[in-house]
Write a protein that holds these residues in place. Structure first.
Motif, short mmCIF file in Angstrom:
data_model
loop_
_atom_site.label_atom_id
_atom_site.label_comp_id
_atom_site.label_asym_id
_atom_site.label_seq_id
_atom_site.Cartn_x
_atom_site.Cartn_y
_atom_site.Cartn_z
N GLN A 1 0.83 -1.20 0.00
CA GLN A 1 0.00 0.00 0.00
C GLN A 1 0.87 1.25 0.00
O GLN A 1 1.84 1.33 0.76
N ASP B 1 -3.30 -2.92 6.07
CA ASP B 1 -3.45 -3.56 4.75
C ASP B 1 -3.52 -5.08 4.91
O ASP B 1 -2.92 -5.82 4.16
N TRP C 1 -6.74 0.66 -4.72
CA TRP C 1 -6.87 1.31 -3.42
C TRP C 1 -7.79 2.51 -3.57
O TRP C 1 -7.63 3.31 -4.51
#
Length: 197
Positions: free
Chosen positions: A157, A191, A177
């Protein structure tokens, strides 16, 4: 050279075919992935100011216009992609501002405010560069704005001050995302609960 590979899914331009550039510099987003994104944005897109970074064919921004977005700004620097993008904007006929410059130059010079931002860099762009772009995006996001980031599966992420993870999805080899501006009432999500579709 361009080839017809995509279409507008719904809205005022439903069914309109789009052309995309040949080659590997851009990747068309699958209809099922695009539909999932816009389903999640159903309450946000109508009337929104939309920014489509690394726009490629313009598929995302044009879909937003078809679904009632107030405006769409397309940022693309690849010449082949620009040819397809301009053809698509003209053919769909819903407007759109094409900026033929790099994303970095656009972010450095722009003072606008956007409600929805699509960030879809080539997979070859390193994550650190994507994070730098997202830091610039955060400065242009209006209150309650959303950024949709498309990256390869397996990549971590992005870590960007000022943005928090609202949702994440895995579609085969693509990872999406949904990021929003940080506020006192919400913070970064971990995450560790990937949703697959």
């Amino acid at each position: 050279m361009v080839v017809s590979v995509m279409r507008i899914i719904t809205g005022r331009a439903k069914g309109r075919r789009l052309v995309g550039p040949r080659g590997s510099a851009t990747r068309p987003m699958q209809d099922r992935v695009k539909e999932a994104i816009f389903s999640s944005l159903a309450a946000v897109v109508p009337g929104a100011e939309v920014l489509d970074l690394y726009a490629g064919s313009g598929s995302m921004g044009l879909e937003a216009l078809s679904r009632g977005a107030a405006s769409a700004t397309f940022v693309e620097s690849d010449r082949t992609a620009l040819d397809a993008l301009r053809r698509n904007v003209d053919a769909v006929g819903l407007g759109g501002d094409v900026r033929p410059i790099t994303v970095e130059r656009f972010l450095a010079a722009n003072q606008g405010r956007y409600d929805v931002v699509f960030v879809d860099p080539p997979y070859g762009v390193e994550l650190t560069s994507v994070e730098a772009v997202l830091a610039g995006v955060a400065k242009l996001m209006a209150k309650d704005a959303i950024a949709i980031v498309h990256r390869p599966a397996g990549e971590r992420q992005p870590d960007v001050p000022g943005l928090w993870l609202a949702d994440r999805r895995l579609y085969g080899g693509a990872r999406l995302w949904r990021m929003a501006k940080t506020s006192k009432d919400n913070g970064p999500e971990t995450d560790d609960a990937e949703k697959s579709a």
